[in-house]
Design an enzyme around this catalytic site. Structure first.
Site, short mmCIF file in Angstrom:
data_model
loop_
_atom_site.label_atom_id
_atom_site.label_comp_id
_atom_site.label_asym_id
_atom_site.label_seq_id
_atom_site.Cartn_x
_atom_site.Cartn_y
_atom_site.Cartn_z
N ASP A 70 0.85 -1.19 0.00
CA ASP A 70 0.00 0.00 0.00
C ASP A 70 0.89 1.24 0.00
O ASP A 70 1.49 1.58 1.02
CB ASP A 70 -0.91 -0.01 1.23
CG ASP A 70 -1.82 1.20 1.33
OD1 ASP A 70 -1.69 2.14 0.51
OD2 ASP A 70 -2.68 1.21 2.24
N ASN A 97 1.50 5.88 -10.34
CA ASN A 97 0.23 5.71 -11.04
C ASN A 97 -0.90 5.26 -10.12
O ASN A 97 -2.07 5.46 -10.45
CB ASN A 97 0.41 4.68 -12.17
CG ASN A 97 -0.90 4.28 -12.80
OD1 ASN A 97 -1.49 5.01 -13.58
ND2 ASN A 97 -1.39 3.09 -12.45
N LYS A 130 9.03 11.83 -3.40
CA LYS A 130 10.08 12.16 -2.43
C LYS A 130 11.17 11.10 -2.37
O LYS A 130 12.37 11.40 -2.49
CB LYS A 130 9.45 12.35 -1.05
CG LYS A 130 10.46 12.60 0.06
CD LYS A 130 9.77 12.75 1.41
CE LYS A 130 10.77 12.95 2.53
NZ LYS A 130 10.08 13.11 3.86
N TYR A 163 -12.01 12.98 -5.29
CA TYR A 163 -11.10 12.56 -6.37
C TYR A 163 -10.56 13.77 -7.11
O TYR A 163 -9.35 13.87 -7.37
CB TYR A 163 -11.86 11.63 -7.32
CG TYR A 163 -11.03 11.09 -8.46
CD1 TYR A 163 -10.24 9.96 -8.28
CD2 TYR A 163 -11.07 11.67 -9.73
CE1 TYR A 163 -9.49 9.44 -9.33
CE2 TYR A 163 -10.34 11.16 -10.78
CZ TYR A 163 -9.55 10.04 -10.58
OH TYR A 163 -8.81 9.54 -11.62
N LYS A 167 -6.54 15.04 -7.46
CA LYS A 167 -5.85 15.17 -8.74
C LYS A 167 -5.38 16.60 -9.00
O LYS A 167 -4.38 16.81 -9.68
CB LYS A 167 -6.75 14.66 -9.87
CG LYS A 167 -7.09 13.17 -9.76
CD LYS A 167 -5.83 12.30 -9.69
CE LYS A 167 -6.15 10.82 -9.67
NZ LYS A 167 -4.93 9.99 -9.68
N VAL A 196 -10.94 6.81 -20.39
CA VAL A 196 -10.09 5.71 -20.83
C VAL A 196 -10.75 4.40 -20.41
O VAL A 196 -11.37 4.33 -19.34
CB VAL A 196 -8.68 5.82 -20.22
CG1 VAL A 196 -7.80 4.64 -20.64
CG2 VAL A 196 -8.02 7.14 -20.62
N THR A 198 -11.06 1.72 -18.58
CA THR A 198 -10.54 1.16 -17.34
C THR A 198 -11.70 0.85 -16.41
O THR A 198 -12.86 1.16 -16.70
CB THR A 198 -9.60 2.16 -16.63
OG1 THR A 198 -10.37 3.33 -16.28
CG2 THR A 198 -8.43 2.56 -17.53
#
Length: 265
Positions: A70, A97, A130, A163, A167, A196, A198
């Site tokens: 995770d 991603n 990082k 969401y 983003k 897309v 998905t």
């Protein structure tokens, strides 16, 4: 090279892709292998498709390693990078991603749901940026860092409140990290997909179906998309392939839309 001999270490270097078991992450991992990178792949523990991605990478003649965990947890990210370097030799491309979505409006969103989205979609990106940067700086030869934003990170969507916020956050982190890392030869960019094919798009359809009928999500996107179709994960991977290349060394701090002309920015 006989089938009994393992592939030699890649001259291109090593890439690490999170959320790589399916969809856009899978397409990116396989494309980077085609480009000549050895590839470490991450997804949540117990995700069965991760083994299939490993096999697909190895079928391209490249080395691969699974690093499940995770990535919203800092210790997981540091361990993932350490495993990548110890197994494959370096870290030259990081693709942050991994992400998740909760379909809720502003008034519906609980603190718990908001915090979960921030952890998965924003904190994980920060941690990957990082600790990948620290590893690349220690290697002393630059690198490429790429993160996942979204069309919803440039134009917020009512049913994607948290969401959208995450983003937008990726865009800000990408710009700030690019400024901090440019002197080390490390570029930092992000991709912002529109519709897309998905599981996210499937979830969007399912969410809207009681309100607007079957395939309402897809149909709504098609109605505003200039090219008149939904995108494919491989089309996102094509952009990441370029951003990971030496030729993209003068591009940094950008969040590039890949949306078929759903809007222009």
């Amino acid at each position: 090279m006989s089938s009994s001999q393992p592939p030699a270490q890649s001259d291109k270097g090593v890439a690490l892709v999170t959320g790589a078991a399916r969809g856009i992450g899978r397409a990116i991992a396989i494309r980077l292998a085609e480009d000549g990178f050895d590839v470490a792949v991450n997804d949540l523990p117990g995700t069965p498709e991760l083994d299939e991605v490993i096999k697909a990478i190895e079928s391209k003649g490249r080395r691969a390693v699974a690093a499940p965990g995770d990535v919203s947890e800092e210790s997981v990210v540091t361990d993932m990078i350490q495993r990548t370097v110890s197994t494959l030799g370096s870290l030259d491309v990081m693709v942050a991603n991994a992400g998740a979505v909760i379909l809720e409006t502003f008034l519906e969103t609980s603190v718990e749901a908001f915090d979960k989205q921030m952890a998965v979609n924003a904190r994980s990106v920060m941690l990957c940026y990082k600790h990948a940067a620290k590893q690349m700086i220690s290697q002393g030869r630059g690198g490429r860092i790429v993160g996942a934003s979204s069309m919803a990170g440039k134009q917020a969507t009512e049913v994607l409140f948290a969401y959208s916020a995450t983003k937008f956050a990726v865009r800000g982190m990408t710009q700030s990290a690019a400024l901090a890392l440019g002197s080390h030869g490390i570029t930092v960019n992000a991709y912002a997909p529109g519709g897309v094919e998905t599981r996210l798009l499937d979830a969007f359809d399912n969410f809207l179906e009681p309100l607007a009928g079957p395939r309402a999500g897809r149909n709504g996107l098609l109605a505003i998309t200039a090219v008149g179709r939904i995108g494919e994960p491989e089309e996102i991977a094509h952009l990441v392939s370029y951003l990971a290349s030496k030729e993209a060394g003068f591009i940094t701090g950008q969040t590039i839309s890949i949306n078929g002309g759903s809007y222009f920015d």
